[in-house]
Write a protein that holds these residues in place. Sequence first.
Motif, PDB file in Angstrom:
ATOM      1  N   GLN A  48      10.233  -1.935   7.852  1.00  0.00           N
ATOM      2  CA  GLN A  48       9.135  -1.209   8.507  1.00  0.00           C
ATOM      3  C   GLN A  48       7.857  -1.482   7.735  1.00  0.00           C
ATOM      4  OE1 GLN A  48       8.388   0.565  11.138  1.00  0.00           O
ATOM      5  NE2 GLN A  48       6.432   1.334  10.392  1.00  0.00           N
ATOM      6  N   VAL A  49       6.845  -1.971   8.455  1.00  0.00           N
ATOM      7  CA  VAL A  49       5.643  -2.485   7.792  1.00  0.00           C
ATOM      8  C   VAL A  49       4.430  -1.599   8.065  1.00  0.00           C
ATOM      9  CG1 VAL A  49       4.126  -4.490   7.610  1.00  0.00           C
ATOM     10  CG2 VAL A  49       6.587  -4.813   7.970  1.00  0.00           C
ATOM     11  N   GLY A  50       3.734  -1.239   6.995  1.00  0.00           N
ATOM     12  CA  GLY A  50       2.508  -0.455   7.103  1.00  0.00           C
ATOM     13  C   GLY A  50       1.290  -1.343   7.211  1.00  0.00           C
ATOM     14  N   CYS A  51       0.262  -0.854   7.917  1.00  0.00           N
ATOM     15  CA  CYS A  51      -0.975  -1.637   8.108  1.00  0.00           C
ATOM     16  C   CYS A  51      -2.205  -0.937   7.546  1.00  0.00           C
ATOM     17  CB  CYS A  51      -1.195  -1.892   9.595  1.00  0.00           C
ATOM     18  SG  CYS A  51       0.028  -3.005  10.290  1.00  0.00           S
ATOM     19  N   ASP A  52      -2.045   0.316   7.132  1.00  0.00           N
ATOM     20  CA  ASP A  52      -3.150   1.070   6.534  1.00  0.00           C
ATOM     21  C   ASP A  52      -2.519   2.115   5.611  1.00  0.00           C
ATOM     22  OD1 ASP A  52      -2.170   3.049   8.293  1.00  0.00           O
ATOM     23  OD2 ASP A  52      -3.766   2.709   9.754  1.00  0.00           O
ATOM     24  N   VAL A  53      -3.346   2.935   4.973  1.00  0.00           N
ATOM     25  CA  VAL A  53      -2.807   3.900   4.006  1.00  0.00           C
ATOM     26  C   VAL A  53      -1.840   4.873   4.686  1.00  0.00           C
ATOM     27  CG1 VAL A  53      -3.426   5.847   2.513  1.00  0.00           C
ATOM     28  CG2 VAL A  53      -4.711   3.711   2.356  1.00  0.00           C
ATOM     29  N   LYS A  54      -2.269   5.408   5.827  1.00  0.00           N
ATOM     30  CA  LYS A  54      -1.440   6.390   6.528  1.00  0.00           C
ATOM     31  C   LYS A  54      -0.109   5.765   6.983  1.00  0.00           C
ATOM     32  CE  LYS A  54      -1.670   9.504  10.480  1.00  0.00           C
ATOM     33  NZ  LYS A  54      -2.344   9.703  11.771  1.00  0.00           N
ATOM     34  N   GLY A  55      -0.196   4.577   7.581  1.00  0.00           N
ATOM     35  CA  GLY A  55       1.002   3.891   8.051  1.00  0.00           C
ATOM     36  C   GLY A  55       1.918   3.477   6.920  1.00  0.00           C
ATOM     37  N   ALA A  59       5.739   4.493   6.395  1.00  0.00           N
ATOM     38  CA  ALA A  59       6.786   3.490   6.163  1.00  0.00           C
ATOM     39  C   ALA A  59       7.644   3.887   4.971  1.00  0.00           C
ATOM     40  CB  ALA A  59       6.157   2.115   5.940  1.00  0.00           C
ATOM     41  N   ALA A  60       6.991   4.310   3.883  1.00  0.00           N
ATOM     42  CA  ALA A  60       7.723   4.695   2.674  1.00  0.00           C
ATOM     43  C   ALA A  60       8.601   5.918   2.931  1.00  0.00           C
ATOM     44  CB  ALA A  60       6.742   4.963   1.534  1.00  0.00           C
ATOM     45  N   ALA A  72       7.512  -1.946   3.748  1.00  0.00           N
ATOM     46  CA  ALA A  72       6.455  -2.769   3.152  1.00  0.00           C
ATOM     47  C   ALA A  72       5.154  -1.989   3.341  1.00  0.00           C
ATOM     48  CB  ALA A  72       6.374  -4.132   3.817  1.00  0.00           C
ATOM     49  N   VAL A  73       4.297  -2.030   2.336  1.00  0.00           N
ATOM     50  CA  VAL A  73       3.069  -1.217   2.362  1.00  0.00           C
ATOM     51  C   VAL A  73       1.852  -2.097   2.077  1.00  0.00           C
ATOM     52  CG1 VAL A  73       4.315   0.865   1.654  1.00  0.00           C
ATOM     53  CG2 VAL A  73       3.276  -0.592  -0.102  1.00  0.00           C
ATOM     54  N   ALA A  74       0.769  -1.838   2.812  1.00  0.00           N
ATOM     55  CA  ALA A  74      -0.442  -2.643   2.613  1.00  0.00           C
ATOM     56  C   ALA A  74      -1.579  -2.147   3.482  1.00  0.00           C
ATOM     57  CB  ALA A  74      -0.178  -4.114   2.958  1.00  0.00           C
TER      58      ALA A  74
END
Length: 288
Positions: A48-55, A59-60, A72-74
């Motif tokens: 599960q991939v994040g695209c912003d801080v909230k996402g 994901a985490a 994945a976070v970013a």
Amino acid sequence: MSRSEAPPLPEPLRVPVADSHTHLDMQDGTVEEGLARAAAVNVTTVVQVGCDVKGSHWAAETAAAHANVHAAVALHPNEAPRIVHGDPDGWSRQGAREAGGTAALHEALAEIDALAALPHVRGVGETGLDYFRTGPEGMAAQEESFRAHIEIAKRHGKALVIHDREAHADVLRILADAGAPERTVFHCYSGDADMARVCAEAGYFMSFAGNMTFKNAQPLRDALAVAPLELVLVETDAPFLTPAPYRGRPNAPYLIPVTLRAMAAVKGLDEDVLAEAIADNTARAFDY
């Protein structure tokens, strides 16, 4: 049949595989429903991939709650310029935003850095460059963000997940210049066969999405044909890039078998052989 109707469940795979890149938070239904549908066709793991801080926080948290979900976070390459320069049109899912300058970017990157330290976060991404959506005025912010994510991935020993849209040469240049992390994944691989040879030489994983099934995607199929088996992954990038014959309808992890079978045909491999390799490669790429 309406374009919004979910495609049917494909024939299950005989060998369990992972979806190396998905956005469950943008898909219809609950996480549990999405994972159950995927498991029904033997897609047993998702990243599960994040695209912003909230996402990325989401994901985490989702990975912490589900053993078969890794995070994945970013900050997405298009998110960085919006943080710095503002987003008056509210392009992202956060409404209109004021310009925050580099201070706001550094603050956001510090949050990603903290999330990347968590054990169930296996990747830092999606990060990279996107020259399709971001013009020249946003390139400096994109590059600064990309370089920061490379350092975060190396600091925490996590995989780096690359978003590269119409920016192949600069992405490869920055990776070489900054020093790529030990495990680097080109998500939704979009280069040609020549670039696949460059990635193979560097040991970068190439993750293929549903767009490799599209009629006009011969360069992607050519790239897949030369990509070494041990560096190939499969992904949905759901809800986007639904494979043919369902293009334009909502994508989800349960459609991985459709893309995997198309990939097996391109590589001239038995479906089970490809599935076993991909399962092994994804576990190696994300160190789970």
